[in-house]
Design an enzyme around this catalytic site. Structure first.
Site, mmCIF file in Angstrom:
data_model
loop_
_atom_site.group_PDB
_atom_site.id
_atom_site.type_symbol
_atom_site.label_atom_id
_atom_site.label_comp_id
_atom_site.label_asym_id
_atom_site.label_seq_id
_atom_site.Cartn_x
_atom_site.Cartn_y
_atom_site.Cartn_z
ATOM 1 C CB SER A 77 -0.921 0.008 1.228
ATOM 2 O OG SER A 77 -0.166 -0.001 2.431
ATOM 3 C CB THR A 209 -40.421 26.514 -9.525
ATOM 4 O OG1 THR A 209 -41.596 26.930 -10.221
ATOM 5 C CG2 THR A 209 -40.105 27.516 -8.423
ATOM 6 C CG HIS A 210 -41.748 22.658 -11.702
ATOM 7 N ND1 HIS A 210 -41.825 21.392 -11.177
ATOM 8 C CD2 HIS A 210 -42.496 23.451 -10.878
ATOM 9 C CE1 HIS A 210 -42.587 21.397 -10.098
ATOM 10 N NE2 HIS A 210 -43.011 22.643 -9.888
ATOM 11 C CB SER A 331 -14.988 23.469 -30.804
ATOM 12 O OG SER A 331 -15.101 22.411 -31.723
ATOM 13 C CE LYS A 337 -19.891 25.093 -28.933
ATOM 14 N NZ LYS A 337 -19.664 23.641 -28.867
ATOM 15 C CD GLU A 344 -19.512 21.714 -20.746
ATOM 16 O OE1 GLU A 344 -19.428 20.551 -21.205
ATOM 17 O OE2 GLU A 344 -19.396 22.729 -21.446
ATOM 18 C CE1 TYR A 371 -6.771 -2.391 9.284
ATOM 19 C CE2 TYR A 371 -5.752 -4.553 9.034
ATOM 20 C CZ TYR A 371 -5.962 -3.267 8.579
ATOM 21 O OH TYR A 371 -5.366 -2.854 7.411
ATOM 22 C CD GLN A 376 -3.269 -2.472 1.934
ATOM 23 O OE1 GLN A 376 -2.613 -3.035 2.803
ATOM 24 N NE2 GLN A 376 -3.158 -2.775 0.653
#
Length: 519
Positions: A77, A209-210, A331, A337, A344, A371, A376
């Protein structure tokens, strides 16, 4: 293959602790191929040399064979838990001081241990420390290196300590520091949002709203809604920090120890509230990590919602904001663009933070006390969650400092949707009309507007009285988005005075110098 390196040279190189792990792997592959081409007798001889080159494990007293390379690679580890090195060293120093205080080791031992640990820490920070997978984890790497440096006194450091309580101590210290770091990032984003609100005083936007136009709201009010969410996120982290701040050190493997240690001393030295009461719970508990990652996940959802809103608002369809070039991308095929990619990705990376939480929940489900090696696997999702949420917070603050609200476009959009309809209903309620009846009356007024292709404030008084005779000329004080916003007066509403009070609160709480900012 024999020309690559002689068998004796291979053995010597592998025995050297200074050989980096990549080179060790290359040599082992080369030797393996030589074995295949040489036949069985030679293969046995060389395998013997390879086995002899492996360092004896610090826990290997009862074992007669080394673990295979596949097992070693699968179980190590150190490749990720080396992140805990600073906290491991801090915990070891506290433990050593306690052992001296309790008469379990000498003062000279502690001084040597401290000097050795300091040297190891400097090597790590300088990038000169060789992390070895055959030493499994951060703890064994540091302890073995300490033995290499100072000899026998280093072997006393693990007195009355197991890797079980050691790793939990390190991990709690790390999570505590990580929470403090995230809290700072949350505050920076809050400050960026409040400053954005201060720069857009009085700007009215459509409230939704919505995702349908509902009522007019001040932009400042909407931005402060995100500040409130972030404050709850900070509160959850602070509460989590209180609960995780208990010390497992001294619980040993699971049952404690018969040696006369002082767990309260190490707890105080490491700035924990107190030692954990139950040694079994101390080494098996992962509630603090689950709670931590849960808090991060909720923060990630809030940031994802902010990202979604700003991505929509940056579109041609909305056109409410224009990000600067410094926080936009283009782009590869469409030269026109300009994409709000950072937000995003904020929206997208929330999935990682949520996934990290789900990983931990699944990991802990069904584990017997105490344990288990499964645990781990708690480090990588936690490290990833923290790294990701800090990145999301930082880039959101950066984006907030580099956007412009298009006031002209927003103002042109306000007439659509009859945003003052509810304010007209409130007007009728003040005329002693029951709200349900008022709702019906306003619905008819809106229908009339639709048929006439006009706004409520453009209806004549005769038109309005034709729907309800209680309507008088004072109705026009309630119509239009500006008048509607002025009429909001309830605590926490989007009214000018209410929002001004909210802003004053956050300017004070976040210690923003408003005068210097405005200048």
């Amino acid at each position: 293959m024999e020309s690559l390196v002689s068998a004796s040279s291979r053995t010597q190189l592998l025995l050297s602790p200074s050989v980096n792990l990549f080179n060790q792997t290359k040599l082992k592959v080369g030797v393996s191929l030589a074995f295949t081409n040489r036949g069985k007798p030679k293969q046995k001889l060389l395998l013997c040399k390879m086995s002899a080159s492996k360092e004896a494990k610090l826990w290997g007293g009862r074992f007669e064979e080394s673990v295979t390379d596949a097992v070693e690679k699968f179980t190590e580890s150190v490749s990720f838990d080396k992140e805990l090195y600073e906290h491991d060293i801090r915990g070891s120093k506290a433990h050593a001081s306690m052992l001296v205080h309790q008469g379990l080791i000498g003062e000279d031992d502690r001084e040597l241990i401290f000097r050795g640990l300091d040297k190891i820490e400097k090597l790590i920070e300088a990038g000169q420390f060789v992390w070895r997978t055959d030493r499994e984890d951060v703890h064994m790497n540091i302890e073995a290196a300490l033995i290499d440096l100072i000899g026998e006194p280093a072997k006393k450091l693990h007195t009355a300590r197991s890797r079980n309580d050691q790793v939990l101590t390190d991990f709690r210290l790390w999570c505590r520091d990580a929470i403090d770091m995230i809290l700072e990032s949350i505050k920076r984003l809050q400050i960026a949002l409040v400053k954005l609100a201060l720069n857009n005083k009085g700007l009215i936007i459509p409230g939704y709203t919505h995702l349908q136009r509902a009522q007019p709201v001040l932009l400042q009010h909407l931005l402060l809604a995100y500040v409130e969410q972030l404050e709850r996120d900070a509160g959850r982290l602070l509460n989590c920090r209180v609960r995780l701040n208990f010390c497992p050190l001294g619980a040993c493997a699971l049952a404690g120890t018969g040696l006369p240690i002082n767990r309260f001393m190490t707890s105080k030295e490491l700035k924990f509230t107190a030692p954990m009461r139950n040694s079994i719970d101390a080494v098996s508990d992962r509630d603090f990590v689950l709670e931590f990652l849960s808090a991060n996940s909720i923060t990630a959802i809030h940031l994802s919602r902010l990202g979604e809103e700003w991505v929509l608002w940056a579109s041609e369809e909305f056109g409410f904001i224009t990000p600067s070039d410094s926080v936009s991308t283009g782009s590869s095929i469409m030269p026109q663009k300009k994409n709000p990619d950072p937000m995003e990705l904020v929206r997208g990376k929330s999935a990682r933070v949520i996934g990290d939480l789900v990983t931990l929940l699944t990991l802990c489900k069904g584990l017997p006390l105490a344990y288990n090696r499964d645990l781990q696997e708690d480090k990588e999702p936690t490290f990833d969650s923290v790294k990701t949420i800090v990145g999301m917070l930082e880039v959101s603050a950066e984006f907030a400092q580099n956007i412009t609200f298009n006031q002209g476009r927003i103002q042109k959009s306000l007439p659509a949707g009859h945003l003052d309809a509810t304010t007209l209903a409130d007007y009728l309620v003040k005329k002693q009309i029951p709200f349900r009846t008022s709702h019906d009356i306003v619905g008819k007024a809106v229908a009339l507007c639709v048929s006439k292709n006009c706004q409520l404030q453009e209806l004549s008084l005769d038109d309005l009285r034709g729907i309800s005779p209680v309507i008088d000329r004072d109705v026009y004080e309630y119509l239009g988005v500006e008048n509607a916003v002025k009429k909001f007066s309830s605590y926490g509403s989007t009214g000018y005075l209410c929002v001004a009070e909210q802003l004053d609160y956050w300017v004070s709480k976040l210690e923003i110098n408003e005068v210097a900012h405005c200048c």
